[in-house]
Scaffold this active site. Structure first.
Site, mmCIF file in Angstrom:
data_model
loop_
_atom_site.group_PDB
_atom_site.id
_atom_site.type_symbol
_atom_site.label_atom_id
_atom_site.label_comp_id
_atom_site.label_asym_id
_atom_site.label_seq_id
_atom_site.Cartn_x
_atom_site.Cartn_y
_atom_site.Cartn_z
ATOM 1 N N CYS A 139 53.792 67.546 67.374
ATOM 2 C CA CYS A 139 54.334 68.728 66.698
ATOM 3 C C CYS A 139 55.450 69.330 67.550
ATOM 4 C CB CYS A 139 53.223 69.751 66.497
ATOM 5 S SG CYS A 139 53.729 71.199 65.559
ATOM 6 N N ASN A 184 51.415 76.939 60.332
ATOM 7 C CA ASN A 184 52.577 77.667 60.849
ATOM 8 C C ASN A 184 53.856 76.838 60.816
ATOM 9 O OD1 ASN A 184 51.998 75.841 62.867
ATOM 10 N ND2 ASN A 184 51.856 77.352 64.513
ATOM 11 N N HIS A 185 53.843 75.711 60.121
ATOM 12 C CA HIS A 185 55.065 74.911 59.990
ATOM 13 C C HIS A 185 56.043 75.621 59.054
ATOM 14 C CE1 HIS A 185 52.642 71.053 61.139
ATOM 15 N NE2 HIS A 185 52.882 71.848 62.174
ATOM 16 N N PHE A 186 57.326 75.446 59.327
ATOM 17 C CA PHE A 186 58.323 76.181 58.533
ATOM 18 C C PHE A 186 59.680 75.502 58.581
ATOM 19 C CE2 PHE A 186 58.503 78.156 62.808
ATOM 20 C CZ PHE A 186 59.855 78.014 63.094
ATOM 21 N N ASN A 243 53.493 69.528 71.412
ATOM 22 C CA ASN A 243 52.091 69.070 71.533
ATOM 23 C C ASN A 243 52.154 67.574 71.826
ATOM 24 O OD1 ASN A 243 50.982 71.550 70.891
ATOM 25 N ND2 ASN A 243 50.408 71.005 68.810
ATOM 26 N N PRO A 289 60.370 79.492 69.060
ATOM 27 C CA PRO A 289 60.371 80.345 67.870
ATOM 28 C C PRO A 289 59.448 81.539 68.003
ATOM 29 C CG PRO A 289 58.918 78.489 67.522
ATOM 30 C CD PRO A 289 59.537 78.295 68.888
ATOM 31 N N MET A 325 57.619 84.668 61.533
ATOM 32 C CA MET A 325 58.482 84.530 60.370
ATOM 33 C C MET A 325 59.326 85.773 60.069
ATOM 34 S SD MET A 325 55.510 84.589 57.423
ATOM 35 C CE MET A 325 56.580 84.506 55.989
ATOM 36 N N HIS A 350 56.088 77.467 73.936
ATOM 37 C CA HIS A 350 56.491 76.828 72.673
ATOM 38 C C HIS A 350 56.715 77.834 71.559
ATOM 39 C CE1 HIS A 350 52.559 77.648 71.037
ATOM 40 N NE2 HIS A 350 52.652 76.765 70.055
ATOM 41 N N GLY A 366 53.196 82.784 70.378
ATOM 42 C CA GLY A 366 51.760 82.711 70.624
ATOM 43 C C GLY A 366 51.007 83.742 69.799
#
Length: 397
Positions: free
Chosen positions: A77, A162-164, A271, A302, A305, A326, A329
């Protein structure tokens, strides 16, 4: 800030955050990691929080061993971002059409492409090694070999959680494209298989946490995991590259008159496992929610959102095993966020962003995350900021 060193069991725990602010369960998880017989070092990033298998925001360096649950189920990821020639003046006031076009091009959630994406038809996407990559599929663990068609269909899809995918503006008004995803279901199935194998091995029976079961060097189990791990990391990289190419195609069509051009794409795992050398020793470094930040290397950190993100350049701090955080958090779990916040809160906290504002993404509300500005400030000796971005469109999985 520089790091704070707190006592571990076999190695000290180097923390780029105030240890007093770390939740108790996460600290215990870190102590358990530091107790592993194979541990060589443990660095903790400012976005640290409790994770499954191992603490999110940790960098685990081991000699001749690797922990599959520490890598996690979303192998590889990570993030990709690219600066475009567009500026804020080129964007329409209503961004809903652009968001809709992105959602139409890139499947989200559990969706996949009806037909596998042919990388040869995507503008500027390198295809060298593509056939060889898929030929290696038949050498993966037998448990996943019947998943080939699904893996093909999911290549170039976002996933959930949490993918975007985002369209952002930097402080100079330039438009950036950014996305976050990993190895989809094939990575999860490979991880689940190997975590189960590791837990069954005799040398792992006396560990403080069964999730910290490891494979050790010169065993068939380690060889099998490394084969599947590195393939899944490559899958994740290809997945992001195809999505970025699809996203760029959408932008070219939507802004045809502007004749959009793109800078070099920045891409980084957060990851994953890497073979690296420190203090004369060859180590297997697992970054669980951390990016590599070697000297001069670009990375992406990042926020949530509604808060924005940072493009950074690594400073090569070997005390952190050349790593950085990353993201922002989480400061509360998804369940806690759903209990505390409402869709009205989500609307308020994402004002000005074209995105979903329904109950399905309340767990991703900015209030569930740590302040990204503070996270960046705590790692000034790990990275330098190159660009600060703020999203104007956010497509959530």
């Amino acid at each position: 800030m520089s790091y704070t060193e707190v006592p571990g069991v076999r190695v000290p725990i180097r923390m780029w955050t105030d240890p007093a602010t770390v939740e108790g369960q996460a600290m215990q998880q870190l102590r358990n990691i530091s107790s592993l017989p194979w541990i060589s070092g443990l660095a903790v990033m400012p976005d640290v929080h409790l994770g499954k298998g191992a603490t999110v925001g940790s960098v685990i360096a081991m000699k001749d061993a690797v922990c599959p649950a520490a890598v996690g189920v979303d192998i590889g990821c990570g993030m990709s971002a690219v600066k475009t020639s567009l500026t804020a003046r080129d964007l329409p006031d209503d961004l809903s059409r652009l968001r809709s076009r992105i959602e139409g091009a890139i499947p989200v959630g559990r969706q996949a492409h009806a037909d596998p994406v042919d990388p040869g038809r995507l503008h500027g996407l390198p295809t060298a090694g593509w056939d060889g990559f898929w030929e290696r599929f038949d050498g993966l663990a037998e448990a996943v070999r019947f998943r080939r068609e699904r893996a093909l269909a999911q290549m170039g899809s976002l996933g959930g959680g949490n993918h975007f995918v985002e369209v952002c503006l930097d402080t100079e008004g330039s438009v950036w494209l950014m996305l976050h995803s990993g190895s989809r279901n094939i990575g999860k199935e490979l991880a689940d298989h190997h975590i189960g194998v590791a837990r069954s091995l005799p040398h792992n029976q006396g560990l403080a946490d069964r999730d910290l079961a490891v494979f050790v060097a010169d065993t068939p189990q380690m060889a099998a995991y490394r084969r599947d791990l590195f393939w899944a990391q490559e899958y994740a990289k290809h997945n992001r590259a195809i999505m970025m190419a699809l996203l760029q195609d959408v932008v070219r069509r939507e802004f045809r008159r502007a004749k959009v051009s793109f800078d070099q794409v920045i891409s980084c795992h957060h990851n994953y496992v890497s073979e690296e050398r420190y203090d004369g020793e060859d180590l297997l470094v697992t970054r669980k929610g951390a990016i590599r930040a070697g000297s001069g290397e670009y990375g992406i950190i990042p926020g949530s959102m509604g808060t924005g993100s940072y493009i950074v350049r690594g400073l090569g701090n070997t005390a952190a095993f050349n790593s950085a955080s990353h993201g922002a958090g989480r400061r509360m779990s998804r369940t806690a966020a759903k209990k505390r916040f409402t869709t009205r809160d989500l609307e308020d906290q994402t004002r000005g962003v074209e995105c979903r504002k329904d109950s399905g993404v309340v767990d991703e509300i900015p209030g569930a995350y740590k302040p990204i500005e503070k996270v960046i400030e705590q790692q000034r000796d790990l990275v330098e900021v190159v660009a600060q971005l703020k999203q104007v469109v956010c497509v959530k999985g």
